[in-house]
Write a protein that holds these residues in place. Structure first.
Motif, PDB file in Angstrom:
ATOM      1  N   GLN A  92       0.821  -1.208   0.000  1.00  0.00           N
ATOM      2  CA  GLN A  92       0.000   0.000   0.000  1.00  0.00           C
ATOM      3  C   GLN A  92       0.860   1.266   0.000  1.00  0.00           C
ATOM      4  O   GLN A  92       0.571   2.222  -0.714  1.00  0.00           O
ATOM      5  CB  GLN A  92      -0.924  -0.004   1.222  1.00  0.00           C
ATOM      6  CG  GLN A  92      -1.979  -1.091   1.196  1.00  0.00           C
ATOM      7  CD  GLN A  92      -2.806  -1.112   2.454  1.00  0.00           C
ATOM      8  OE1 GLN A  92      -2.280  -0.996   3.562  1.00  0.00           O
ATOM      9  NE2 GLN A  92      -4.106  -1.248   2.315  1.00  0.00           N
ATOM     10  N   LEU A 127       3.062   3.146  10.256  1.00  0.00           N
ATOM     11  CA  LEU A 127       2.727   4.288   9.403  1.00  0.00           C
ATOM     12  C   LEU A 127       3.301   5.577   9.969  1.00  0.00           C
ATOM     13  O   LEU A 127       3.753   6.453   9.215  1.00  0.00           O
ATOM     14  CB  LEU A 127       1.204   4.399   9.250  1.00  0.00           C
ATOM     15  CG  LEU A 127       0.570   3.434   8.251  1.00  0.00           C
ATOM     16  CD1 LEU A 127      -0.947   3.475   8.348  1.00  0.00           C
ATOM     17  CD2 LEU A 127       1.020   3.741   6.830  1.00  0.00           C
ATOM     18  N   LEU A 245      -4.241   4.734   6.100  1.00  0.00           N
ATOM     19  CA  LEU A 245      -3.084   5.000   5.252  1.00  0.00           C
ATOM     20  C   LEU A 245      -3.028   6.484   4.872  1.00  0.00           C
ATOM     21  O   LEU A 245      -1.989   7.132   4.977  1.00  0.00           O
ATOM     22  CB  LEU A 245      -3.180   4.138   3.998  1.00  0.00           C
ATOM     23  CG  LEU A 245      -1.939   4.000   3.136  1.00  0.00           C
ATOM     24  CD1 LEU A 245      -0.910   3.130   3.837  1.00  0.00           C
ATOM     25  CD2 LEU A 245      -2.298   3.409   1.784  1.00  0.00           C
TER      26      LEU A 245
END
Length: 265
Positions: A92, A127, A245
């Motif tokens: 991703q 992240l 995300l």
């Protein structure tokens, strides 16, 4: 002089959250109207609006998590494949790195690593570290994530080839070991809390040539017999259904990544 109440931070976050919910609802309602009535020339303005909203969500989410006392920190312990979680996240992130003008790579020593932990929190931790690496590397830079195993611990390394951390430190100032000279550092503090909650640690290392790496060491905790393995959700909805995300990387992605058509794909 009137004293400031100790729970002022909690009250401010609650007020901020209420206004954020109103703003998010308004943006969602306004977007299709602008697209239909105003035309495509206004889409860049919508993208900037969405990006600002996502950045505010990230900041608020970090503030909410950091204001929790240690005694109130919780995690949902499930059996998970840490290698699969990292691999999926790497895929991703790779799709977005190009939009930020970066090169990203993912490496792993094992194709599967079964352990126990909170997959949602671990994604958030990674992240946050990746957003920091993106910012440090800058356009044209390189970043990456690597999963290794050393004895009974999983070693997650997030690296970049940016200028590295400042080496000159004022001894009179107390320095956080996860401090970098740009940004508030809230995401890094959240990452450290999540690692500690899993019995792990995060250490920043200056690379010999150029750049920095954040090394996360987590104990491998095999699941109890009979426990069902869970696959962490790819998109975390702590921000009301918005992609984790896009929320966590909102500060380092260009506004073009937030065109409504991109967010809906």
């Amino acid at each position: 002089m009137e004293s400031v109440p100790e729970d002022l931070g909690v009250l401010l976050v609650e007020q901020f959250r209420a206004q954020m919910n109103n703003l998010a609802a308004a943006v969602q309602l306004l977007t299709p109207v602008v697209q239909e009535k105003a035309g495509p020339q206004y889409e860049p303005y919508l993208a900037i609006l969405h990006q600002s909203l996502y950045r505010m969500m990230r900041m608020l989410g970090n503030l909410e998590y950091l204001q929790l006392p240690e005694s109130e920190l919780t995690m949902e312990k499930t059996s998970l494949d840490l290698a699969g979680l990292c691999r999926r996240l790497g895929e991703q992130v790779d799709s977005l790195a190009g939009q930020a003008g970066l090169e990203f790579s993912y490496e792993e020593e094992r194709g599967s690593l079964i352990t126990t932990g909170d997959g949602t929190l671990l994604r958030r931790m990674l992240l946050g570290l990746l957003a920091n690496a993106f910012r440090a590397a800058g356009k044209g830079g390189h970043t990456g994530l690597r999963l290794a195993v050393r004895e009974e611990r999983a070693i997650l390394t997030v690296w970049d080839d940016g200028p590295g951390m400042a080496l000159e430190v004022d001894p009179a100032e107390e320095q956080d070991p996860l401090h970098r000279p740009t940004g508030l550092g809230l995401g890094l503090r959240v990452a450290r809390r999540i690692a500690a909650l899993h019995g792990g640690t995060i250490v920043f290392e200056q690379r010999e040539d150029r750049g920095c790496r954040a090394v996360v060491s987590l104990p491998i905790q095999p699941p109890e017999a009979g426990r069902v393995m869970c696959t962490p959700r790819a998109d975390w909805d702590r921000s009301g259904g918005f992609s984790d995300l896009m929320v966590e990387l909102s500060a380092v992605l260009p506004y073009e990544a937030f065109f409504p058509r991109e967010l809906e794909s």
